[in-house]
Every structure is written in structure tokens, then in C-alpha cells.
Design a protein around this motif. Structure first.
Motif, PDB file in Angstrom:
ATOM      1  N   GLN A 157       0.854  -1.178   0.000  1.00 15.67           N
ATOM      2  CA  GLN A 157       0.000   0.000   0.000  1.00 15.67           C
ATOM      3  C   GLN A 157       0.890   1.227   0.000  1.00 15.67           C
ATOM      4  N   LEU A 158       0.590   2.189  -0.880  1.00 19.13           N
ATOM      5  CA  LEU A 158       1.393   3.403  -0.920  1.00 19.13           C
ATOM      6  C   LEU A 158       0.568   4.550  -1.480  1.00 19.13           C
ATOM      7  N   ARG A 159       1.115   5.752  -1.356  1.00 17.93           N
ATOM      8  CA  ARG A 159       0.508   6.951  -1.922  1.00 17.93           C
ATOM      9  C   ARG A 159       1.428   7.513  -2.998  1.00 17.93           C
ATOM     10  N   ALA A 160       0.837   7.878  -4.137  1.00 17.65           N
ATOM     11  CA  ALA A 160       1.569   8.558  -5.203  1.00 17.65           C
ATOM     12  C   ALA A 160       1.047   9.987  -5.282  1.00 17.65           C
ATOM     13  N   SER A 161       1.961  10.940  -5.227  1.00 22.09           N
ATOM     14  CA  SER A 161       1.614  12.353  -5.307  1.00 22.09           C
ATOM     15  C   SER A 161       2.813  13.092  -5.876  1.00 22.09           C
ATOM     16  N   ALA A 162       2.713  14.406  -5.916  1.00 23.16           N
ATOM     17  CA  ALA A 162       3.842  15.195  -6.426  1.00 23.16           C
ATOM     18  C   ALA A 162       5.085  15.015  -5.566  1.00 23.16           C
ATOM     19  N   ASN A 163       4.904  14.642  -4.286  1.00 22.38           N
ATOM     20  CA  ASN A 163       6.033  14.516  -3.362  1.00 22.38           C
ATOM     21  C   ASN A 163       6.378  13.076  -3.016  1.00 22.38           C
ATOM     22  N   GLU A 164       5.484  12.155  -3.246  1.00 22.66           N
ATOM     23  CA  GLU A 164       5.717  10.751  -2.932  1.00 22.66           C
ATOM     24  C   GLU A 164       5.573   9.931  -4.213  1.00 22.66           C
ATOM     25  N   HIS A 165       6.634   9.237  -4.580  1.00 22.15           N
ATOM     26  CA  HIS A 165       6.645   8.459  -5.818  1.00 22.15           C
ATOM     27  C   HIS A 165       6.166   9.330  -7.004  1.00 22.15           C
ATOM     28  N   PRO A 166       6.846  10.444  -7.256  1.00 17.31           N
ATOM     29  CA  PRO A 166       6.370  11.374  -8.292  1.00 17.31           C
ATOM     30  C   PRO A 166       6.337  10.788  -9.700  1.00 17.31           C
ATOM     31  N   GLU A 167       7.217   9.850 -10.007  1.00 23.20           N
ATOM     32  CA  GLU A 167       7.172   9.248 -11.341  1.00 23.20           C
ATOM     33  C   GLU A 167       5.922   8.386 -11.507  1.00 23.20           C
ATOM     34  N   LEU A 168       5.576   7.668 -10.467  1.00 23.60           N
ATOM     35  CA  LEU A 168       4.339   6.887 -10.497  1.00 23.60           C
ATOM     36  C   LEU A 168       3.131   7.822 -10.587  1.00 23.60           C
ATOM     37  N   PHE A 169       3.183   8.942  -9.881  1.00 21.75           N
ATOM     38  CA  PHE A 169       2.114   9.948  -9.952  1.00 21.75           C
ATOM     39  C   PHE A 169       1.956  10.441 -11.384  1.00 21.75           C
ATOM     40  N   TRP A 170       3.056  10.693 -12.062  1.00 16.90           N
ATOM     41  CA  TRP A 170       3.011  11.084 -13.476  1.00 16.90           C
ATOM     42  C   TRP A 170       2.266  10.022 -14.288  1.00 16.90           C
ATOM     43  N   GLY A 171       2.606   8.756 -14.095  1.00 14.68           N
ATOM     44  CA  GLY A 171       2.033   7.688 -14.901  1.00 14.68           C
ATOM     45  C   GLY A 171       0.570   7.423 -14.617  1.00 14.68           C
ATOM     46  N   LEU A 172       0.157   7.592 -13.358  1.00  7.83           N
ATOM     47  CA  LEU A 172      -1.246   7.354 -13.020  1.00  7.83           C
ATOM     48  C   LEU A 172      -2.169   8.410 -13.608  1.00  7.83           C
ATOM     49  N   ARG A 173      -1.643   9.565 -13.961  1.00  4.78           N
ATOM     50  CA  ARG A 173      -2.453  10.624 -14.555  1.00  4.78           C
ATOM     51  C   ARG A 173      -2.453  10.463 -16.081  1.00  4.78           C
ATOM     52  N   GLY A 174      -3.141   9.415 -16.523  1.00  6.11           N
ATOM     53  CA  GLY A 174      -3.267   9.144 -17.948  1.00  6.11           C
ATOM     54  C   GLY A 174      -2.864   7.747 -18.351  1.00  6.11           C
ATOM     55  N   ILE A 345      -6.572  22.543 -21.142  1.00 10.58           N
ATOM     56  CA  ILE A 345      -5.995  21.215 -21.444  1.00 10.58           C
ATOM     57  C   ILE A 345      -4.613  21.383 -22.056  1.00 10.58           C
ATOM     58  N   GLY A 346      -4.502  22.316 -23.000  1.00 14.07           N
ATOM     59  CA  GLY A 346      -3.222  22.532 -23.667  1.00 14.07           C
ATOM     60  C   GLY A 346      -2.161  23.119 -22.767  1.00 14.07           C
ATOM     61  N   GLY A 347      -2.590  23.753 -21.662  1.00 14.78           N
ATOM     62  CA  GLY A 347      -1.622  24.358 -20.761  1.00 14.78           C
ATOM     63  C   GLY A 347      -1.065  23.419 -19.714  1.00 14.78           C
ATOM     64  N   ALA A 348      -1.570  22.185 -19.644  1.00 14.35           N
ATOM     65  CA  ALA A 348      -1.110  21.205 -18.654  1.00 14.35           C
ATOM     66  C   ALA A 348      -0.997  21.862 -17.282  1.00 14.35           C
ATOM     67  N   PRO A 349      -2.123  22.259 -16.672  1.00 10.28           N
ATOM     68  CA  PRO A 349      -2.074  23.074 -15.452  1.00 10.28           C
ATOM     69  C   PRO A 349      -1.380  22.420 -14.276  1.00 10.28           C
ATOM     70  N   ALA A 350      -1.311  21.098 -14.247  1.00 13.06           N
ATOM     71  CA  ALA A 350      -0.641  20.407 -13.142  1.00 13.06           C
ATOM     72  C   ALA A 350       0.742  19.906 -13.541  1.00 13.06           C
ATOM     73  N   GLY A 351       1.262  20.384 -14.670  1.00 13.77           N
ATOM     74  CA  GLY A 351       2.549  19.907 -15.141  1.00 13.77           C
ATOM     75  C   GLY A 351       2.406  18.683 -16.019  1.00 13.77           C
ATOM     76  N   PRO A 352       3.519  18.103 -16.456  1.00 12.57           N
ATOM     77  CA  PRO A 352       3.479  16.955 -17.369  1.00 12.57           C
ATOM     78  C   PRO A 352       2.768  15.753 -16.754  1.00 12.57           C
ATOM     79  N   THR A 353       1.985  15.075 -17.574  1.00  7.39           N
ATOM     80  CA  THR A 353       1.324  13.837 -17.184  1.00  7.39           C
ATOM     81  C   THR A 353       1.437  12.848 -18.331  1.00  7.39           C
ATOM     82  N   ALA A 354       0.970  11.620 -18.099  1.00 13.02           N
ATOM     83  CA  ALA A 354       1.039  10.608 -19.157  1.00 13.02           C
ATOM     84  C   ALA A 354       0.065  10.873 -20.288  1.00 13.02           C
ATOM     85  N   PHE A 355      -0.919  11.760 -20.101  1.00 13.11           N
ATOM     86  CA  PHE A 355      -1.784  12.192 -21.204  1.00 13.11           C
ATOM     87  C   PHE A 355      -0.993  13.227 -22.001  1.00 13.11           C
TER      88      PHE A 355
END
Length: 451
Positions: A157-174, A345-355
Motif C-alpha cells: 500500500q502506498l501513496r503517489a503524489s507530487a512529493n511521494e513516488h512522483p514518477e508513479l504519480f506522473w504515470g497514473l495521470r493518464g 488542457i493545452g496548458g497542462a495546469p498540473a505539469g506533465p502527465t502521461a496524457f
């Protein structure tokens, strides 16, 4: 946890998803009530060598929430929603539908971009990117995710966020359900007091001119405005004039989230253009009422569905003409949905994501929905020909509307750079491809490292 097997009463109902074409028979369905149940179900599947499918709302067009001969981890009973209106945050469990989520957040005048169908679950929609009418203002659903609590393939069990497992957080968003079972979603909310919206109905003869008017309107429209357009054979809905019932017609549903006094200034070109609509149902309404303008069809679990969405950088005259020609010559169960993108959408308001296809201005959904033979060529062929004709002009398919699981289409959905990054992430977190009933990112087990 309730475990349902093929010999149990209610199995046939429990195994069904929204698309009747996904008529599969799992060996067991684990109805989970909490995180502990999810971990137990995963352990049971590993111990017995069962494939694993994960179901949230069960509305995915490809039927990813089920499988033959495996374990379905059914999250539909996990319905918790907590709203913190002061900090504009919400935490929701994966069995929540958008209708349930919107009802909870709208009590406080808040919302997050979500789909136009309240029966869709929050989980798959968010994990695969997530497009909605608020997206032109606030980005994708996944752009508004602030954390994911999940159970990984090995039971952690873990949490993915901008501060915890940030690469996984990137991948889960898309990147979809490739990396674990998400048991809680954290969302950033936005003030949404209501919307001015409604249907503008046109006969089929108006469609060539109206599509061009709408395309040109969107290029200048404020981000607080959005639009969806349907080319269909009209059902007998209350807002459709009786003379157009069961006839080919076109419906525009524009939305305006800005100052109500500016409604006519913004939506006027669509309401008062030439040709004018034969029915105008635009009015102020609650956001939750807007989400229910287009009801689900009757007996939806018996309906065969083949819908595919493509992300288009533009809606050219040639594309419009091709879509109209296909619609005019296909059967009554063929329809086209065009939806506005752009803005935030084009501005990626939360930064880069997998979408990744953020420069798309429109999505085009080619739809075939019918009752009867699930492999009917009369219904499947026009839909498949329709999206294939868009391949020269599309950026790629939209993962939430991707019924074709072949690796080439999964790669196209992300583009080469993001896809390779997702492969590395999958290899780290799920090297055995436990979570493979999805738009599957295939791992490279020989490169696996411990996360």
C-alpha cells in the motif's frame, strides 16, 4: 469481502458490465468493501494463479472490468466521498460514479472536470486522462488529481503524489490501471455555481453549415464555454421535436460557465446563426442537472457497444465532409460525437502527465450501439471504417474510448516518448503484468528493478 463464483445466485448479474459485447465469465468476483479486501483479493488471485481484472464503475467501452476465467476485483461497493470545502479538496473511493461525486461536491458549489454521463465511474475516467466540459477551464480530470492511494501488484500500500513516488504519480495521470488498484483518489475542486446550457436541435440538412459555424465559434470562444455535438438518429427525447423522432438530426449542447448576463453574447452565434436551430433548450441549470441532459439508453447492460474516440488537432472541411458522408450512408445505430478541447488542457495546469496529446482541439467519437448479434458486421464495419479514416489526421486515440487493445493503438494513444516512459514505469511496478486488462503497457521483465 463477498466472493461470488459461477455456482452462486446472482453470478450472471454480478459479472455483467455496461457493454454487452464484453460477455465474459470470470472464475470469481470479489466484491470489496475496503483496502483490506483488495489486498486479500489480490493475494487470493496470486495464490491460485488467476488473471486479475479491476472494475470500478463498469462502464468502459472495451469491457476492461471483467475477464474470462480470472478474478474480478469489484470496487463498486467502495462509495466513500469526503469533501473539504474550505480547502477545496475531495477524497473519493473507486466505486463512486460521477453522479454521486458531483452530488457531494455540488452541495458546496464545487466540482472537478468529469464526463457528461453521471453513470460513469470516477476511477477509469480519471486514470485514463479524463475529459469534461469544465476541462477548458480547469484541465483534465487527472490534472486535478492530487494523490492516489493504491495497492501494488505485490500487495504493498502506498501513496503517489507530487512529493511521494512522483514518477508513479506522473504515470497514473493518464496511464490507466497499469500500475495498481487505486483505492482512494484525492482531487482539487473548483467553484461551479451552475451552468447555462441546453440542446440546439437541427435537421440533418443543416449539419454541413452548422458544423463549420461551431468549429469557427470554438476557435474564438472563452475557456468558460464548451460544446458537444451529436450526429445521430434522434430518440424520442423531450427536447427533440416530434417530427425528428427516429430521423437523422444534429444536436449541439453548448455550455457557458461564465456570467449569465453574457450568455447571448457568447452563445449567440450558435443560437441565432443561419440556419437557425428548430428547437432551443438553452437555460440556466444546476451542474448536476446538466450532467443528466442525455439519459442512458434503456436496458443498457444488454446493449452492444463499439465506440472509439480520436483526438484531432483541427476539424477541417475535409474531415467534416467525410464524417457527414459516413453518417448519411450508415445505419440508424451509427452516430458521431464531436467535443471541444483546448483551453486549459493545452496548458497542462498540473505539469506533465502521461496524457500527452494536449494540442488536440476536438475529440471525435465514432459510435455503434445496438441490440442483437455482438459481432454484427452491419454495425461494426461502419464504425471501424470511420475511425480508420481519421488516422491521417488524428493525434491518437483517447484511452477512455479505445475498444481496440492491440499494442499499436496503445502506443499511438501516448506517443513514442511517453510510451517508453510508461514501459519503464510498468517494468518497475508490475513486471509480471498482473494488471493487463486495460490499455496495456507491456513490461520488459528482463529490465525489472525493485521499486
Amino acid at each position: 469481502m463477498q466472493l461470488i463464483t459461477p455456482t452462486d445466485p446472482g453470478y450472471d448479474q454480478a459479472r455483467r458490465v455496461r457493454n454487452a459485447r464484453a460477455d465474459r465469465r470470470p472464475a470469481a468476483i470479489a466484491r470489496c468493501a475496503d483496502l483490506a479486501d483488495v489486498r486479500t483479493a489480490l493475494e487470493h488471485a496470486r495464490r491460485h494463479g488467476l488473471p486479475v481484472a479491476v472494475r470500478g464503475g463498469g462502464a468502459n467501452v472495451a469491457g476492461w472490468g471483467t475477464c474470462d476465467g480470472g478474478m474480478v476485483i469489484d470496487l463498486g461497493g467502495m462509495k466513500g466521498v469526503e469533501v473539504d470545502p474550505e480547502n477545496r479538496l475531495a477524497v473519493a473511493e473507486p466505486g463512486v460514479t460521477w453522479g454521486e461525486f458531483d452530488a457531494a461536491t455540488q452541495r458546496h458549489g464545487l466540482a472537478v472536470p468529469g464526463p457528461r454521463n453521471p453513470d460513469v465511474g470516477i476511477a477509469g475516467h480519471t486514470l485514463n486522462g479524463g475529459i469534461g466540459d469544465l476541462s477548458r477551464q480547469y484541465g483534465l480530470t487527472s490534472d486535478n488529481a492530487v494523490f492516489f492511494d493504491l495497492v501494488t501488484a505485490d500487495g504493498r500500500q502506498l501513496r503517489a503524489s507530487a512529493n511521494e513516488h512522483p514518477e508513479l504519480f506522473w504515470g497514473l495521470r493518464g496511464g490507466g490501471g497499469n500500475f495498481g488498484v487505486v483505492v482512494r483518489f484525492g482531487f482539487r475542486l473548483h467553484p461551479v455555481a451552475g451552468v447555462t446550457a441546453g440542446p440546439l436541435v437541427h435537421p440533418a440538412a443543416h449539419a454541413p453549415a452548422v458544423l463549420r459555424t461551431a468549429r469557427d465559434w470554438l476557435a474564438e470562444a472563452p475557456d468558460e464555454a464548451s460544446l458537444v455535438m451529436l450526429l445521430w438518429t434522434a430518440p424520442p427525447l423531450p427536447f427533440i421535436p416530434e417530427r425528428l423522432h427516429f430521423e437523422r438530426s444534429m444536436v449541439l449542447i453548448p455550455t457557458w460557465f461564465g456570467d449569465p448576463d453574457r450568455t447571448d453574447a457568447v452563445l449567440g452565434p450558435l443560437r441565432h446563426g443561419d440556419p437557425a436551430p428548430v428547437a432551443d433548450g438553452i437555460r440556466p441549470m444546476a451542474y448536476t442537472a446538466y450532467q443528466r441532459l442525455l439519459p442512458s439508453p434503456p436496458d443498457v447492460t444488454r446493449q452492444q457497444v463499439y465506440n472509439r474516440g480520436e483526438l484531432l488537432p483541427e476539424l477541417s472541411d475535409a474531415t467534416i465532409d467525410d464524417l457527414l458522408a459516413r453518417w448519411a450512408t450508415s445505419g440508424p445505430n451509427f452516430s458521431v460525437v464531436l467535443g471541444a478541447l483546448g483551453g486549459a488542457i493545452g496548458g497542462a495546469p498540473a505539469g506533465p502527465t502521461a496524457f500527452t496529446h494536449r494540442d488536440a482541439a476536438w475529440f471525435a467519437e465514432i459510435c455503434a450501439q445496438w441490440y442483437g448479434d455482438p459481432d454484427s458486421p452491419a454495425h461494426l464495419r461502419p464504425a471501424r471504417d470511420g475511425w480508420r479514416a481519421l488516422q491521417p489526421v488524428t493525434r491518437g486515440p483517447y484511452v477512455n474510448l479505445l475498444p481496440d487493445p492491440e499494442p499499436e493503438w496503445v502506443r499511438a494513444a501516448y506517443g513514442p516518448e511517453a510510451y517508453e516512459r510508461l514501459v519503464r514505469l510498468k517494468t518497475t511496478w508490475d513486471p509480471d503484468n498482473v494488471f493487463r486488462f486495460n490499455a496495456n503497457i507491456r513490461p520488459r521483465p528482463e529490465e525489472a528493478t525493485h521499486a
